[in-house]
Design a protein around this motif. Sequence first.
Motif, PDB file in Angstrom:
ATOM      1  N   ARG A   1     -30.147  15.676  35.359  1.00 40.65           N
ATOM      2  CA  ARG A   1     -29.101  14.917  34.683  1.00 40.65           C
ATOM      3  C   ARG A   1     -28.273  14.108  35.678  1.00 40.65           C
ATOM      4  NH1 ARG A   1     -24.114  17.195  30.914  1.00 40.65           N
ATOM      5  NH2 ARG A   1     -23.424  15.144  30.175  1.00 40.65           N
ATOM      6  N   SER A   2     -27.851  14.745  36.753  1.00 40.23           N
ATOM      7  CA  SER A   2     -27.059  14.019  37.746  1.00 40.23           C
ATOM      8  C   SER A   2     -27.890  12.924  38.407  1.00 40.23           C
ATOM      9  CB  SER A   2     -26.518  14.982  38.802  1.00 40.23           C
ATOM     10  OG  SER A   2     -27.563  15.593  39.538  1.00 40.23           O
ATOM     11  N   ALA A   3     -29.191  13.154  38.572  1.00 40.79           N
ATOM     12  CA  ALA A   3     -30.063  12.130  39.159  1.00 40.79           C
ATOM     13  C   ALA A   3     -30.163  10.912  38.249  1.00 40.79           C
ATOM     14  CB  ALA A   3     -31.452  12.707  39.421  1.00 40.79           C
ATOM     15  N   MET A   4     -30.214  11.132  36.929  1.00 40.20           N
ATOM     16  CA  MET A   4     -30.283  10.019  35.992  1.00 40.20           C
ATOM     17  C   MET A   4     -28.976   9.242  35.970  1.00 40.20           C
ATOM     18  SD  MET A   4     -32.498  11.543  32.803  1.00 40.20           S
ATOM     19  CE  MET A   4     -32.659   9.931  32.067  1.00 40.20           C
ATOM     20  N   VAL A   5     -27.857   9.945  36.027  1.00 42.77           N
ATOM     21  CA  VAL A   5     -26.560   9.264  36.080  1.00 42.77           C
ATOM     22  C   VAL A   5     -26.448   8.453  37.373  1.00 42.77           C
ATOM     23  CG1 VAL A   5     -24.073   9.594  36.198  1.00 42.77           C
ATOM     24  CG2 VAL A   5     -25.425  10.950  34.593  1.00 42.77           C
TER      25      VAL A   5
ATOM     26  N   PRO B   1     -38.293  10.942  39.897  1.00 37.74           N
ATOM     27  CA  PRO B   1     -38.645  10.295  38.616  1.00 37.74           C
ATOM     28  C   PRO B   1     -37.454  10.047  37.705  1.00 37.74           C
ATOM     29  CG  PRO B   1     -40.166  12.074  39.118  1.00 37.74           C
ATOM     30  CD  PRO B   1     -39.031  12.186  40.096  1.00 37.74           C
ATOM     31  N   TYR B   2     -36.480  10.960  37.711  1.00 32.37           N
ATOM     32  CA  TYR B   2     -35.323  10.833  36.820  1.00 32.37           C
ATOM     33  C   TYR B   2     -34.395   9.712  37.277  1.00 32.37           C
ATOM     34  CZ  TYR B   2     -37.096  15.320  35.291  1.00 32.37           C
ATOM     35  OH  TYR B   2     -37.916  16.315  34.824  1.00 32.37           O
ATOM     36  N   GLY B   3     -34.140   9.650  38.569  1.00 32.12           N
ATOM     37  CA  GLY B   3     -33.313   8.560  39.082  1.00 32.12           C
ATOM     38  C   GLY B   3     -33.984   7.213  38.919  1.00 32.12           C
ATOM     39  N   ALA B   4     -35.299   7.167  39.170  1.00 34.03           N
ATOM     40  CA  ALA B   4     -36.034   5.907  39.046  1.00 34.03           C
ATOM     41  C   ALA B   4     -36.090   5.426  37.604  1.00 34.03           C
ATOM     42  CB  ALA B   4     -37.449   6.076  39.598  1.00 34.03           C
ATOM     43  N   LEU B   5     -36.118   6.371  36.659  1.00 36.33           N
ATOM     44  CA  LEU B   5     -36.198   5.986  35.245  1.00 36.33           C
ATOM     45  C   LEU B   5     -34.970   5.182  34.829  1.00 36.33           C
ATOM     46  CD1 LEU B   5     -37.670   6.290  32.498  1.00 36.33           C
ATOM     47  CD2 LEU B   5     -36.295   8.332  32.113  1.00 36.33           C
ATOM     48  N   THR B   6     -33.782   5.704  35.078  1.00 40.22           N
ATOM     49  CA  THR B   6     -32.577   4.974  34.670  1.00 40.22           C
ATOM     50  C   THR B   6     -32.342   3.751  35.553  1.00 40.22           C
ATOM     51  OG1 THR B   6     -31.316   6.585  35.978  1.00 40.22           O
ATOM     52  CG2 THR B   6     -31.351   6.896  33.608  1.00 40.22           C
ATOM     53  N   ALA B   7     -32.748   3.816  36.814  1.00 42.22           N
ATOM     54  CA  ALA B   7     -32.610   2.642  37.672  1.00 42.22           C
ATOM     55  C   ALA B   7     -33.475   1.493  37.173  1.00 42.22           C
ATOM     56  CB  ALA B   7     -32.981   2.999  39.111  1.00 42.22           C
ATOM     57  N   THR B   8     -34.642   1.818  36.629  1.00 42.29           N
ATOM     58  CA  THR B   8     -35.517   0.787  36.068  1.00 42.29           C
ATOM     59  C   THR B   8     -34.870   0.142  34.841  1.00 42.29           C
ATOM     60  OG1 THR B   8     -37.459   2.014  36.836  1.00 42.29           O
ATOM     61  CG2 THR B   8     -37.823   0.324  35.172  1.00 42.29           C
TER      62      THR B   8
END
Length: 255
Positions: A196-200, A224-231
């Motif tokens: 969750r924090s990685a996505m934020v 993968p989680y950080g890259a998803l929202t960054a995309t």
Amino acid sequence: MLDVIIKGLEHNGLITAFAFVGVIMWVSVVLSRRLTFGRVHGSAIAIVIGLVLAWVGGTLTGGQKGLADLALFSGIGLMGGAMLRDFAIVATAFEVQATEARKAGMVGALALVLGTLLPFIVGACVAWAFGYRDAVSISTIGAGAVTYIVGPVTGAAIGASSEVVALSIATGLIKAILVMVCTPFAARWMGLDNPRSAMVFGGLAGTVSGVTAGLAATDRRLVPYGALTATFHTGLGCLLGPSLLYFVVRGLVGG
């Protein structure tokens, strides 16, 4: 014998590019471990090496594509193009677990919005401080502060000059390098230890390359989680930059 090898490498440009980048990454990882004890990720070092090599290639050939202007490294132009870049970005999303992604909820959506608006405002203010007064230049440089992809997309859509587009790319690139280098140091303070924090974080930071490399140096499971929202952040910026944000800037400063 040497001529035969060189011709073979030139005729198989993409394979040569993969091998060359592989060597650069190996050297970068070794430097990361030996010189920084892993605190600066190998990806960040590799990008710096790539920028230096691009400058050397452009200086030697007088061209516009860096090392890709040399026949031996022509495959780098294809390997570093949009097709393989987008394929790599999309591929990271397949490692995301939907149950974890949903936990970001409204916080993740708010991070996306703030991660788009705040960098744009900062970039626009910097452009104003450096003497740019037209809406096109301010919007393009502001969009570059979102990511180095959003900048040129916005500039091309609203008719910015090549010099301003180059500045927007440079702005986004500096941001990406800062995110790469600073993320491992600030990870504990930001609580980067769960999806969750990685996505934020990915939504706020925005730059896919910076977030990916920074999280890889922190905890590879979070990439993968950080890259998803960054995309998504990049896509949102490409939508808002040449439309809503440009019209807001135009309404504030004029044409």
